[in-house]
Design an enzyme around this catalytic site. Sequence first.
Site, PDB file in Angstrom:
ATOM      1  N   SER A   1     -34.332  30.896  53.603  1.00 36.04           N
ATOM      2  CA  SER A   1     -35.173  29.841  52.893  1.00 36.04           C
ATOM      3  C   SER A   1     -34.265  28.896  52.788  1.00 36.04           C
ATOM      4  O   SER A   1     -33.257  28.018  53.639  1.00 36.04           O
ATOM      5  CB  SER A   1     -35.678  29.311  52.026  1.00 36.04           C
TER       6      SER A   1
ATOM      7  N   HIS B   1     -44.217  24.965  49.289  1.00 42.20           N
ATOM      8  CA  HIS B   1     -43.907  26.090  50.147  1.00 42.20           C
ATOM      9  C   HIS B   1     -45.842  27.073  49.998  1.00 42.20           C
ATOM     10  O   HIS B   1     -45.576  26.004  48.678  1.00 42.20           O
ATOM     11  CB  HIS B   1     -43.020  26.750  50.298  1.00 42.20           C
ATOM     12  N   ASP B   2     -45.678  26.971  50.985  1.00 43.11           N
ATOM     13  CA  ASP B   2     -47.517  27.788  50.770  1.00 43.11           C
ATOM     14  C   ASP B   2     -48.315  27.188  50.241  1.00 43.11           C
ATOM     15  O   ASP B   2     -49.027  27.646  49.329  1.00 43.11           O
ATOM     16  CB  ASP B   2     -46.851  29.242  49.726  1.00 43.11           C
TER      17      ASP B   2
ATOM     18  N   PHE C   1     -40.831  35.642  53.112  1.00 40.78           N
ATOM     19  CA  PHE C   1     -41.856  34.971  53.787  1.00 40.78           C
ATOM     20  C   PHE C   1     -41.711  33.515  54.201  1.00 40.78           C
ATOM     21  O   PHE C   1     -42.483  32.833  54.184  1.00 40.78           O
ATOM     22  CB  PHE C   1     -42.348  34.921  52.461  1.00 40.78           C
TER      23      PHE C   1
ATOM     24  N   ASP D   1     -32.649  30.893  40.907  1.00 39.55           N
ATOM     25  CA  ASP D   1     -33.499  32.436  41.103  1.00 39.55           C
ATOM     26  C   ASP D   1     -33.303  32.873  40.111  1.00 39.55           C
ATOM     27  O   ASP D   1     -31.944  33.215  40.027  1.00 39.55           O
ATOM     28  CB  ASP D   1     -33.292  32.513  42.655  1.00 39.55           C
TER      29      ASP D   1
ATOM     30  N   SER E   1     -36.275  29.043  35.967  1.00 38.37           N
ATOM     31  CA  SER E   1     -36.056  27.560  36.154  1.00 38.37           C
ATOM     32  C   SER E   1     -36.716  26.309  35.843  1.00 38.37           C
ATOM     33  O   SER E   1     -36.126  25.354  35.605  1.00 38.37           O
ATOM     34  CB  SER E   1     -37.052  27.446  37.853  1.00 38.37           C
TER      35      SER E   1
ATOM     36  N   ASP F   1     -40.258  26.465  45.649  1.00 32.44           N
ATOM     37  CA  ASP F   1     -40.821  28.318  46.242  1.00 32.44           C
ATOM     38  C   ASP F   1     -40.645  29.300  45.700  1.00 32.44           C
ATOM     39  O   ASP F   1     -39.826  29.978  45.693  1.00 32.44           O
ATOM     40  CB  ASP F   1     -39.897  28.579  48.095  1.00 32.44           C
TER      41      ASP F   1
ATOM     42  N   HIS G   1     -45.284  31.806  42.351  1.00 30.34           N
ATOM     43  CA  HIS G   1     -46.915  31.004  42.918  1.00 30.34           C
ATOM     44  C   HIS G   1     -47.937  31.156  41.968  1.00 30.34           C
ATOM     45  O   HIS G   1     -49.324  30.672  42.363  1.00 30.34           O
ATOM     46  CB  HIS G   1     -47.041  31.756  44.656  1.00 30.34           C
TER      47      HIS G   1
END
Length: 199
Positions: free
Chosen positions: A39, A156-157, A4, A58, A111, A128, A131
């Site tokens: 990324s 990000h985002d 993404f 992750d 995380s 990232d 979200h």
Amino acid sequence: MPGFLPAEEGLALHRAAGTAAAAVPGAPLVEIGSWCGKSTVYLGAAAAEHRTVLFAVDHHRGSEEQQPGWDWHDPSLVDPVTGTLDTLPAFRRTIWSAGLEATVVAVVGDSATVASHWSTPCAFVFIDGGHGHDPAHADYEGWSRLVAPGGLLAVHDVFPDPADGGRPPYEVYLRALDDGFEEVAACGSLRVLRRVLSR
Ligand code: MG
């Protein structure tokens, strides 16, 4: 490669990570939310160039928005044995293909749990991960404190206009500014902020 991240933002990420690695020599880089490693390759390349490492955190079970029934679900990433998403095999193939196995260290787990036991200052932290409100803010609270003075935090985002995307990454960006981080770069939905040296 699934992912993404537009190439332009990936290159901006690579530049920022290199700047951070040069500013805080020897300190590791950290990525929160690797998915299949797109990324991670941009960041890992910067880490290798500066002779440091990238910890890629992750749980590899996907975020809420990637579960079955959601827009970002990819059924090819479901483990047929467990029936759950598992992006770790794809991630490992990506890192192997990029020749970055000596530089990128996968940390497989939640995380916030990892952050709660982490004390090493980081040159660079890229947020990232999930979200949604809770995971995004937990990532900020867990990891922003670990950015070394002079190091960089990237998010990000970040979408200032609600029509363009969800709120939590933008809220995290505002929190960082409020906490004294200085914005140093922006590209697409990527924001890069510096922890000032005097803090
Ligand atoms: Mg993202």
